[in-house]
Write a protein that holds these residues in place. Structure first.
Motif, PDB file in Angstrom:
ATOM      1  N   ALA A   1      71.175  63.862  36.091  1.00  0.00           N
ATOM      2  CA  ALA A   1      71.744  63.250  34.888  1.00  0.00           C
ATOM      3  C   ALA A   1      70.743  63.206  33.734  1.00  0.00           C
ATOM      4  CB  ALA A   1      72.238  61.844  35.199  1.00  0.00           C
ATOM      5  N   SER A   2      69.757  64.108  33.748  1.00  0.00           N
ATOM      6  CA  SER A   2      68.706  64.068  32.725  1.00  0.00           C
ATOM      7  C   SER A   2      69.219  64.416  31.340  1.00  0.00           C
ATOM      8  CB  SER A   2      67.562  65.012  33.102  1.00  0.00           C
ATOM      9  OG  SER A   2      68.038  66.351  33.225  1.00  0.00           O
ATOM     10  N   GLY A   3      70.393  65.032  31.236  1.00  0.00           N
ATOM     11  CA  GLY A   3      70.927  65.431  29.942  1.00  0.00           C
ATOM     12  C   GLY A   3      71.733  64.365  29.233  1.00  0.00           C
ATOM     13  N   ILE A   4      71.836  63.180  29.819  1.00  0.00           N
ATOM     14  CA  ILE A   4      72.586  62.085  29.186  1.00  0.00           C
ATOM     15  C   ILE A   4      71.669  60.881  29.036  1.00  0.00           C
ATOM     16  CG2 ILE A   4      74.796  62.856  30.141  1.00  0.00           C
ATOM     17  CD1 ILE A   4      74.518  60.553  32.194  1.00  0.00           C
ATOM     18  N   ASP A   5      72.159  59.847  28.394  1.00  0.00           N
ATOM     19  CA  ASP A   5      71.404  58.609  28.245  1.00  0.00           C
ATOM     20  C   ASP A   5      71.590  57.779  29.507  1.00  0.00           C
ATOM     21  OD1 ASP A   5      70.082  56.361  27.471  1.00  0.00           O
ATOM     22  OD2 ASP A   5      71.419  55.831  25.822  1.00  0.00           O
ATOM     23  N   VAL A   6      70.740  58.052  30.503  1.00  0.00           N
ATOM     24  CA  VAL A   6      70.842  57.357  31.789  1.00  0.00           C
ATOM     25  C   VAL A   6      69.660  56.423  31.946  1.00  0.00           C
ATOM     26  CG1 VAL A   6      69.652  59.217  33.048  1.00  0.00           C
ATOM     27  CG2 VAL A   6      71.165  57.655  34.281  1.00  0.00           C
ATOM     28  N   ARG A   7      69.911  55.232  32.452  1.00  0.00           N
ATOM     29  CA  ARG A   7      68.871  54.221  32.646  1.00  0.00           C
ATOM     30  C   ARG A   7      68.801  53.837  34.119  1.00  0.00           C
ATOM     31  NH1 ARG A   7      68.328  52.264  27.319  1.00  0.00           N
ATOM     32  NH2 ARG A   7      68.822  54.082  26.017  1.00  0.00           N
ATOM     33  N   ILE A   8      67.588  53.792  34.640  1.00  0.00           N
ATOM     34  CA  ILE A   8      67.358  53.396  36.029  1.00  0.00           C
ATOM     35  C   ILE A   8      67.008  51.912  36.072  1.00  0.00           C
ATOM     36  CG2 ILE A   8      65.905  53.712  38.054  1.00  0.00           C
ATOM     37  CD1 ILE A   8      67.802  56.037  37.525  1.00  0.00           C
ATOM     38  N   LEU A   9      67.738  51.166  36.878  1.00  0.00           N
ATOM     39  CA  LEU A   9      67.471  49.732  37.084  1.00  0.00           C
ATOM     40  C   LEU A   9      66.813  49.556  38.454  1.00  0.00           C
ATOM     41  CD1 LEU A   9      67.678  46.690  36.678  1.00  0.00           C
ATOM     42  CD2 LEU A   9      70.111  46.823  37.289  1.00  0.00           C
ATOM     43  N   PRO A  10      65.477  49.357  38.492  1.00  0.00           N
ATOM     44  CA  PRO A  10      64.787  49.222  39.785  1.00  0.00           C
ATOM     45  C   PRO A  10      65.012  47.849  40.399  1.00  0.00           C
ATOM     46  CG  PRO A  10      63.281  49.888  37.991  1.00  0.00           C
ATOM     47  CD  PRO A  10      64.536  49.347  37.360  1.00  0.00           C
ATOM     48  N   LEU A  11      65.483  47.835  41.618  1.00  0.00           N
ATOM     49  CA  LEU A  11      65.678  46.597  42.366  1.00  0.00           C
ATOM     50  C   LEU A  11      65.058  46.793  43.745  1.00  0.00           C
ATOM     51  CD1 LEU A  11      69.350  45.860  41.285  1.00  0.00           C
ATOM     52  CD2 LEU A  11      67.275  44.760  40.424  1.00  0.00           C
ATOM     53  N   LYS A  12      63.876  46.294  43.905  1.00  0.00           N
ATOM     54  CA  LYS A  12      63.091  46.531  45.116  1.00  0.00           C
ATOM     55  C   LYS A  12      63.459  45.523  46.201  1.00  0.00           C
ATOM     56  CE  LYS A  12      58.227  46.425  46.649  1.00  0.00           C
ATOM     57  NZ  LYS A  12      58.142  47.688  47.399  1.00  0.00           N
ATOM     58  N   ILE A  13      63.911  46.041  47.354  1.00  0.00           N
ATOM     59  CA  ILE A  13      64.188  45.158  48.497  1.00  0.00           C
ATOM     60  C   ILE A  13      63.373  45.555  49.722  1.00  0.00           C
ATOM     61  CG2 ILE A  13      66.536  44.730  47.684  1.00  0.00           C
ATOM     62  CD1 ILE A  13      67.485  46.453  50.101  1.00  0.00           C
ATOM     63  N   HIS A  14      62.706  46.723  49.666  1.00  0.00           N
ATOM     64  CA  HIS A  14      61.859  47.164  50.783  1.00  0.00           C
ATOM     65  C   HIS A  14      60.402  47.086  50.364  1.00  0.00           C
ATOM     66  CE1 HIS A  14      65.679  49.086  52.008  1.00  0.00           C
ATOM     67  NE2 HIS A  14      65.239  48.839  53.217  1.00  0.00           N
ATOM     68  N   GLY A  15      59.550  46.569  51.244  1.00  0.00           N
ATOM     69  CA  GLY A  15      58.140  46.441  50.917  1.00  0.00           C
ATOM     70  C   GLY A  15      57.297  46.201  52.139  1.00  0.00           C
ATOM     71  N   GLY A  16      56.013  45.977  51.889  1.00  0.00           N
ATOM     72  CA  GLY A  16      55.085  45.786  52.980  1.00  0.00           C
ATOM     73  C   GLY A  16      54.640  47.110  53.565  1.00  0.00           C
ATOM     74  N   GLU A  17      53.725  47.040  54.506  1.00  0.00           N
ATOM     75  CA  GLU A  17      53.153  48.249  55.095  1.00  0.00           C
ATOM     76  C   GLU A  17      54.202  49.120  55.760  1.00  0.00           C
ATOM     77  OE1 GLU A  17      49.465  49.453  58.109  1.00  0.00           O
ATOM     78  OE2 GLU A  17      50.018  47.348  57.784  1.00  0.00           O
ATOM     79  N   LYS A  18      55.231  48.486  56.358  1.00  0.00           N
ATOM     80  CA  LYS A  18      56.288  49.244  57.033  1.00  0.00           C
ATOM     81  C   LYS A  18      57.529  49.417  56.164  1.00  0.00           C
ATOM     82  CE  LYS A  18      54.908  47.833  61.701  1.00  0.00           C
ATOM     83  NZ  LYS A  18      55.364  47.199  62.974  1.00  0.00           N
ATOM     84  N   ASN A  19      57.427  49.016  54.910  1.00  0.00           N
ATOM     85  CA  ASN A  19      58.577  49.099  54.004  1.00  0.00           C
ATOM     86  C   ASN A  19      59.835  48.496  54.625  1.00  0.00           C
ATOM     87  OD1 ASN A  19      58.123  50.039  51.344  1.00  0.00           O
ATOM     88  ND2 ASN A  19      57.623  52.054  52.144  1.00  0.00           N
ATOM     89  N   SER A  20      59.702  47.265  55.100  1.00  0.00           N
ATOM     90  CA  SER A  20      60.840  46.566  55.696  1.00  0.00           C
ATOM     91  C   SER A  20      61.755  46.029  54.612  1.00  0.00           C
ATOM     92  CB  SER A  20      60.356  45.433  56.601  1.00  0.00           C
ATOM     93  OG  SER A  20      59.543  44.536  55.867  1.00  0.00           O
ATOM     94  N   GLY A  21      62.993  45.782  54.981  1.00  0.00           N
ATOM     95  CA  GLY A  21      63.969  45.251  54.037  1.00  0.00           C
ATOM     96  C   GLY A  21      64.978  44.391  54.761  1.00  0.00           C
ATOM     97  N   SER A  22      65.855  43.733  54.000  1.00  0.00           N
ATOM     98  CA  SER A  22      66.833  42.850  54.621  1.00  0.00           C
ATOM     99  C   SER A  22      68.149  42.880  53.871  1.00  0.00           C
ATOM    100  CB  SER A  22      66.304  41.407  54.670  1.00  0.00           C
ATOM    101  OG  SER A  22      66.413  40.792  53.403  1.00  0.00           O
ATOM    102  N   VAL A  23      69.222  42.536  54.589  1.00  0.00           N
ATOM    103  CA  VAL A  23      70.547  42.448  53.986  1.00  0.00           C
ATOM    104  C   VAL A  23      70.584  41.342  52.926  1.00  0.00           C
ATOM    105  CG1 VAL A  23      72.944  41.823  54.445  1.00  0.00           C
ATOM    106  CG2 VAL A  23      71.766  43.436  55.942  1.00  0.00           C
ATOM    107  N   ALA A  24      69.899  40.240  53.175  1.00  0.00           N
ATOM    108  CA  ALA A  24      69.906  39.136  52.217  1.00  0.00           C
ATOM    109  C   ALA A  24      69.404  39.591  50.855  1.00  0.00           C
ATOM    110  CB  ALA A  24      69.054  37.978  52.734  1.00  0.00           C
ATOM    111  N   ASP A  25      68.283  40.332  50.852  1.00  0.00           N
ATOM    112  CA  ASP A  25      67.758  40.829  49.581  1.00  0.00           C
ATOM    113  C   ASP A  25      68.716  41.838  48.952  1.00  0.00           C
ATOM    114  OD1 ASP A  25      65.514  39.269  49.630  1.00  0.00           O
ATOM    115  OD2 ASP A  25      64.214  40.793  50.491  1.00  0.00           O
ATOM    116  N   ALA A  26      69.403  42.616  49.784  1.00  0.00           N
ATOM    117  CA  ALA A  26      70.380  43.576  49.255  1.00  0.00           C
ATOM    118  C   ALA A  26      71.528  42.854  48.560  1.00  0.00           C
ATOM    119  CB  ALA A  26      70.908  44.461  50.384  1.00  0.00           C
ATOM    120  N   VAL A  27      72.009  41.774  49.151  1.00  0.00           N
ATOM    121  CA  VAL A  27      73.097  40.998  48.541  1.00  0.00           C
ATOM    122  C   VAL A  27      72.657  40.455  47.188  1.00  0.00           C
ATOM    123  CG1 VAL A  27      74.461  38.890  48.755  1.00  0.00           C
ATOM    124  CG2 VAL A  27      74.209  40.412  50.719  1.00  0.00           C
TER     125      VAL A  27
END
Length: 723
Positions: free
Chosen positions: A262-288
């Motif tokens: 989508a580089s040819g349009i005005d597209v904006r990325i909204l970063p929402l980080k839910i995975h982190g730590g050494e093992k890049n763990s994540g959770s459903v709660a953070d996803a919600v």
């Protein structure tokens, strides 16, 4: 985290970080625990409430649950008694104020990493039959099947004569995103309602200084974590690797070195980080929480390249009730999602596309999940070259890469629609695919996106600019004030959510449908009258609010009574009570005239659902009391005094009957308030029987006289001829 929760959780337990598994998957079955190691529970309440209210509710029902975080109707809490987790869940789900209560589950990213140096060819976008693959500095030519691509150059040729009509925001719920990457410069979402670095939640969304999104894993605004080498070069912090999310962002929006779909349009990325730590763990709660944030921020598309094998009703609910289009990875364990589902990809949602991945030869990758009824489509996902942290570029493979390819294609459609909605976008993408026979029997639509055909179908893009309608009507059901809502969507995108809150409010209060109490079955039961605002939104984002006054039942019940003298000198008092609103709750009587408060606990009860009467003494005073369910009362006093009849009339003075025939002889006493009782005398009871209510039954032929008498001494005769 609010200050109220901070005060309480720090007293009870140390600060907690989720220790959930994060794997790069490459054809083997992942081995990890799906349950949160900290025994966490997700609660979605029926209504939006404050941190204090949520904490008080938990302390009353489950004192061993410690609240950790709270937003709107969402609470994340930890159990101090892990062995009681099952019983705690039962208690919560039995609570009428709880909509959903479930464990917090792990999530896993779907990608396989391979490092490489910079190159410009991207076979997924335009496949000529070979592509360069760099190992360190050594270029290697790899063969591919020509035209196994998404026809992106051809699509942009068609778009040359068109102008986009709107910007598009794509939320990436993943690891963090390198917002300083040169290829993503100018492509990162900016919160215009938040002032940077002032330590204040300027827009009132619950997050301080969230200029470019939020890190839900660390609960701060650092959406990317860097490490600097001795040579001054930035790269991803190995203790908190954000390459995965950055890679997904580049596939969608990069405009330097590599080219996002989508580089040819005005597209904006909204970063929402839910995975982190050494093992890049994540959770459903953070996803919600991240989904609710993206919804409130106005994102159009939500890319989620991760999953969990455990079903979450909370996750499915917030996705179904969102106006966003979700593009999700099917998983990289080589399994059939029909029989071994992974979530969210196995949810059956109209606003979600589940994506498998194909190699450069057009075959389903051996480690890609599939499912003819659970996976919608496939997309290129092998050797995908895209952005990584520190201004770098690397290869990754997996359904994690295929999903953002589809997100980019969908973003093109959103850019050219005035008011598009997810179901229509999904339909166009799936109906214009590039067929691949190798996918038959593996996915619902056997093919990969064909961006050229998607663009060619722009004229079939549906727009819904018509706000839904909402009407309300109040009814009464005993103690409840029932408001029945009639919701109507005229624009075609469908009703997405229906909510309400107390007070005279505008649409901004409901934050695009993420705030307010959810309404099921278009009916709300109130116990208190007042002004309420009802909110409705469709999947195109059109909103309507209705400020409505819920009026109480202030009309007292209607009470009537009469009495007649009995042969023994007592009186039969007949009572009738009616209420057309909330209904009769209590009907009582007592001898004498006590104050109204007496009837709250005293007096003799009378049946409500049938005709009722009681025996009263002569020359006495009785008080009748009736109350409805909203507290309105009516009191009536009667005195049982004799009132003799002055005149007596019959409905006939002569009548012919045949044997066995019946006829009712009806007397009329004047005045109508007469208390006289009536009895019947028959001159020959072998010929005729007279019932106490005046019903005559002919028994044998002949002529008989029926005399009607009153207790006051009046009489009247009727001649009956029996044939």
């Amino acid at each position: 985290m609010g200050s109220f929760f901070k005060r309480h959780i720090y007293k009870l337990i140390p600060a907690l970080f989720l220790s959930l598994s994060f794997l790069f998957i490459s054809g083997t079955t992942p081995r990890y625990s799906v349950f949160s190691a900290d025994c966490e529970l997700i609660i979605l309440w029926e209504d939006s409430l404050s941190e204090e209210e949520a904490a008080l509710r938990l302390s009353a029902s489950c004192p061993d649950l410690v609240p950790m975080e709270h937003t709107d109707n969402f609470t994340l809490c930890q159990s101090l008694s892990p062995k009681q987790l099952s019983s705690q869940l039962k208690l919560l789900n039995a609570d009428s104020t709880v909509r959903i209560a479930e464990p917090n589950y792990n999530t896993v990213l779907y990608a396989s990493p391979e490092d490489a140096e910079f190159f410009t060819a991207q076979w997924a976008l335009h496949n000529t039959g070979n592509y360069l693959y760099y190992i360190q500095d050594i270029p290697i030519h790899r063969t591919a099947e020509p035209d196994i691509d998404i026809n992106l150059p051809e699509a942009y040729e068609l778009l040359a004569s068109r102008q986009p009509v709107r910007p598009v925001t794509v939320a990436i719920i993943d690891t963090g995103v390198d917002i300083s990457h040169p290829a993503l410069n100018g492509r990162i979402w900016h919160n215009e309602n938040e002032l940077p670095e002032n330590g204040i939640d300027d827009d009132g969304n619950g997050y301080i200084d969230d200029i470019h999104g939020w890190d839900f894993y660390h609960n701060d605004n650092t959406v990317c974590h860097y490490e600097m080498s001795d040579l001054g070069r930035l790269s991803a912090d190995p203790m908190d690797n954000d390459n995965h999310g950055t890679h997904c962002a580049g596939i969608i929006a990069a405009s330097q070195g590599v080219y996002g779909v989508a580089s040819g349009i005005d597209v904006r990325i909204l970063p929402l980080k839910i995975h982190g730590g050494e093992k890049n763990s994540g959770s459903v709660a953070d996803a919600v929480k991240a989904i609710k944030y993206a919804e409130r921020a106005g994102a159009d598309i939500c890319n989620m390249s991760w999953g969990t094998p455990v079903y979450s009703e909370a996750l499915e609910t917030v996705m179904r009730e969102s106006r966003m289009l979700f593009v999700v990875a099917a998983g990289n364990s080589g399994r059939n999602n029909n029989s071994s589902p992974l979530y969210p990809s196995s949810y059956l949602l109209d606003n979600m596309i589940s994506v498998a991945y194909v190699t450069q030869s057009g075959e389903l990758a051996s480690d890609s999940n599939f499912g003819v009824s659970t996976v919608d489509i496939a997309a290129p996902g092998q050797d995908i070259y895209s952005t990584t942290v520190g201004g770098d570029y690397h290869y990754l493979s997996g359904t994690s890469m295929a999903a953002p390819v589809v997100s980019g294609v969908c973003a093109l459609l959103y850019a050219y629609g005035e008011a598009p909605y997810p179901q229509n976008i999904k339909e166009i993408v799936l109906q214009t695919l590039k067929p691949l026979n190798s996918l038959t029997g593996h996915v619902r639509y056997a093919g990969i996106p064909d961006t050229e055909q998607v663009v060619a179908a722009l004229d079939s893009l549906a727009n819904d600019t018509i706000a839904p309608r909402l009407r309300a009507e109040t009814h009464y059901n005993e103690t409840e004030l029932l408001v029945f809502l009639e919701a109507e969507d005229l624009g075609g995108s469908g009703i997405r959510t229906l909510r309400y809150a107390a007070g005279d409010l505008d649409a901004s209060y409901f934050a695009k449908g993420t705030v307010g109490q959810h309404i099921d079955n278009s009916t709300v039961a109130f116990h208190k009258a007042g002004t309420y605002t009802f909110y409705i939104s469709d999947y195109a984002g059109n909103e309507t609010t209705l400020v409505y006054s819920v009026l109480d039942d202030n009309t007292p019940p209607v009470l009537s009574s009469s009495y007649k003298e009995n042969p023994d000198g007592t009186y039969t008092v007949s009572v009738s009570a009616t209420d057309t609103a909330s209904g009769i709750k209590r009907l009582r009587y007592v001898k004498g005239t006590p104050p109204n408060e007496f009837f709250l606990a005293g007096g003799q009860n009378l049946p409500i659902d049938s005709d009722c009467s009681f025996i009263a003494e002569a020359d006495s005073t009785y008080t009748l009391y009736v109350a409805d369910y909203r507290g309105n009362t009516t009191v009536s006093v009667i005195e049982t005094t004799q009132n003799p009849a002055e005149r007596l009339f019959l409905n006939t003075l002569e009548r012919s009957l045949t044997t066995g025939e019946q006829f009712r002889l009806v007397p009329l006493l004047l005045p109508l308030s007469s208390t006289d009782y009536i009895f019947y005398e028959v001159s020959d009871e072998t010929l005729l029987y007279a019932a106490p209510d005046g019903t005559l039954t002919a028994l044998a032929p002949g002529t008989v006289t029926v005399t009607v008498r009153t207790s006051g001494g009046l009489s009247k005769e009727c001649i009956i001829h029996i044939e």
